[in-house]
Design a protein around this motif. Structure first.
Motif, mmCIF file in Angstrom:
data_model
loop_
_atom_site.group_PDB
_atom_site.id
_atom_site.type_symbol
_atom_site.label_atom_id
_atom_site.label_comp_id
_atom_site.label_asym_id
_atom_site.label_seq_id
_atom_site.Cartn_x
_atom_site.Cartn_y
_atom_site.Cartn_z
ATOM 1 N N ASN A 23 0.794 -1.230 0.000
ATOM 2 C CA ASN A 23 0.000 0.000 0.000
ATOM 3 C C ASN A 23 0.827 1.281 0.000
ATOM 4 N N HIS B 286 3.257 7.190 -12.028
ATOM 5 C CA HIS B 286 2.215 6.176 -12.217
ATOM 6 C C HIS B 286 2.096 5.297 -10.959
ATOM 7 N N GLU B 287 3.226 4.835 -10.443
ATOM 8 C CA GLU B 287 3.188 3.967 -9.247
ATOM 9 C C GLU B 287 2.672 4.740 -8.037
ATOM 10 N N HIS C 140 -1.005 4.660 -8.022
ATOM 11 C CA HIS C 140 -1.565 3.438 -7.418
ATOM 12 C C HIS C 140 -1.574 3.553 -5.897
ATOM 13 N N ALA D 196 -8.553 1.479 -6.750
ATOM 14 C CA ALA D 196 -7.713 0.661 -5.872
ATOM 15 C C ALA D 196 -7.653 1.304 -4.489
ATOM 16 N N GLN E 135 -12.400 2.628 -15.222
ATOM 17 C CA GLN E 135 -11.409 1.582 -14.930
ATOM 18 C C GLN E 135 -11.319 0.626 -16.117
ATOM 19 N N TRP F 161 -5.986 -2.272 -12.144
ATOM 20 C CA TRP F 161 -6.330 -0.971 -11.551
ATOM 21 C C TRP F 161 -5.774 0.143 -12.417
ATOM 22 N N HIS F 162 -6.274 0.214 -13.634
ATOM 23 C CA HIS F 162 -5.785 1.203 -14.584
ATOM 24 C C HIS F 162 -6.932 1.964 -15.225
ATOM 25 N N MET G 270 -2.361 6.986 -15.806
ATOM 26 C CA MET G 270 -2.724 5.720 -15.173
ATOM 27 C C MET G 270 -3.130 4.639 -16.175
ATOM 28 N N TYR H 3 -2.450 1.428 -18.449
ATOM 29 C CA TYR H 3 -1.560 0.296 -18.104
ATOM 30 C C TYR H 3 -0.249 0.307 -18.883
ATOM 31 N N GLU I 268 3.369 1.413 -17.299
ATOM 32 C CA GLU I 268 4.321 0.610 -16.522
ATOM 33 C C GLU I 268 4.857 -0.592 -17.294
ATOM 34 N N CYS J 100 -9.252 10.725 -13.431
ATOM 35 C CA CYS J 100 -8.342 10.378 -12.325
ATOM 36 C C CYS J 100 -8.201 11.547 -11.348
#
Ligand code: ZN
Ligand code: ZN
Length: 175
Positions: A75, A107-108, A111, A118, A127, A133-134, A142, A144, A147, A167
Motif C-alpha cells: 500500500n 504512475h506507481e 496506485h 484501488a 477503470q 487498476w488502470h 494511469m 496500463y 508501466e 483520475c
C-alpha cells in the motif's frame, strides 16, 4: 506531489543506498524482504510515508512481450526496475531517461494514492478492468501501458502522460 496532494506541512525526501543484493531478477516477495530490512519511515498519524526502491535489475514476472518498469507491491511501497528503464531510455532513438523514470514513478504513486478504483472510489466508471487498476484513457498517466514500456512510443512522439480529468476527480473526492 505538490500539484495534487494537500500537504501544507511539506514533503520530505530521504535517500539512502544499500549494497547491491546481486539478484538477476526481483520477485515481489524478495522486494518485501529488502524493505523489511532497510525501510526506516512508516506512516505515523497525520503523515504518509512512501517507500520507493530503485532496483538494479528487472522484475521476475517480465516476459518477452511485456517488461515491467515499476510496481506498487504494497500500500505504500513501490519498486522501479532501473535495469529495464535504462535499457529503454537514454540512447539513440530512445526517450530521455529522466522523463521515462519520472512517468513510471508518478504512475506507481498514483496506485499508492488509490488509483484506479484501488482504494480511492471512482466517481465515473473509467477503470480498464481487464488490465487491473488502470484507467481506460490511453493518454492518461494511469493507463496500463505506462508501466509496461509501451509508453516509450508516446514519449518519443513528444507526449508525456499526465492524469486525465477522471483520475483527478477521483483524487479530489478523496481530498
Ligand atoms: Zn499500473
Ligand atoms: Zn485516468
Amino acid at each position: 506531489m505538490e500539484k495534487y496532494l494537500d500537504k501544507p506541512g511539506g514533503i520530505i525526501l530521504k535517500q539512502a543506498a544499500i549494497p547491491a543484493p546481486g539478484k538477476s531478477a526481483y520477485t515481489a516477495q524478495y522486494l518485501a524482504g529488502i524493505e523489511e530490512k532497510c525501510r526506516t519511515e512508516y506512516t505515523p498519524p497525520d503523515t504518509i510515508a512512501v517507500y520507493f526502491f530503485f532496483a538494479d535489475s528487472r522484475y521476475a514476472e517480465d516476459t518477452n512481450n511485456s517488461k515491467v518498469l515499476g510496481v506498487a507491491y504494497r500500500n505504500t511501497s513501490m519498486a522501479l526496475f532501473e535495469h529495464t528503464i535504462c535499457g529503454m531510455s537514454g540512447g539513440i532513438g530512445q526517450p530521455d531517461r529522466t522523463k521515462l523514470e519520472s512517468v513510471v514513478m508518478q504512475h506507481e504513486l498514483g496506485h499508492i494514492l488509490g488509483l484506479v478504483n484501488a482504494g480511492t472510489p471512482i466517481q465515473q466508471n473509467h477503470q480498464d478492468a481487464p488490465h487491473g487498476w488502470h484507467c481506460d484513457n490511453s493518454k492518461c498517466l494511469m493507463h496500463y501501458t505506462v508501466e509496461t514500456g509501451s509508453v516509450v512510443q508516446n514519449l518519443l512522439g513528444g507526449y508525456t502522460p499526465v492524469l486525465d480529468q477522471n483520475c483527478i476527480n477521483d483524487l479530489k473526492t478523496s481530498g
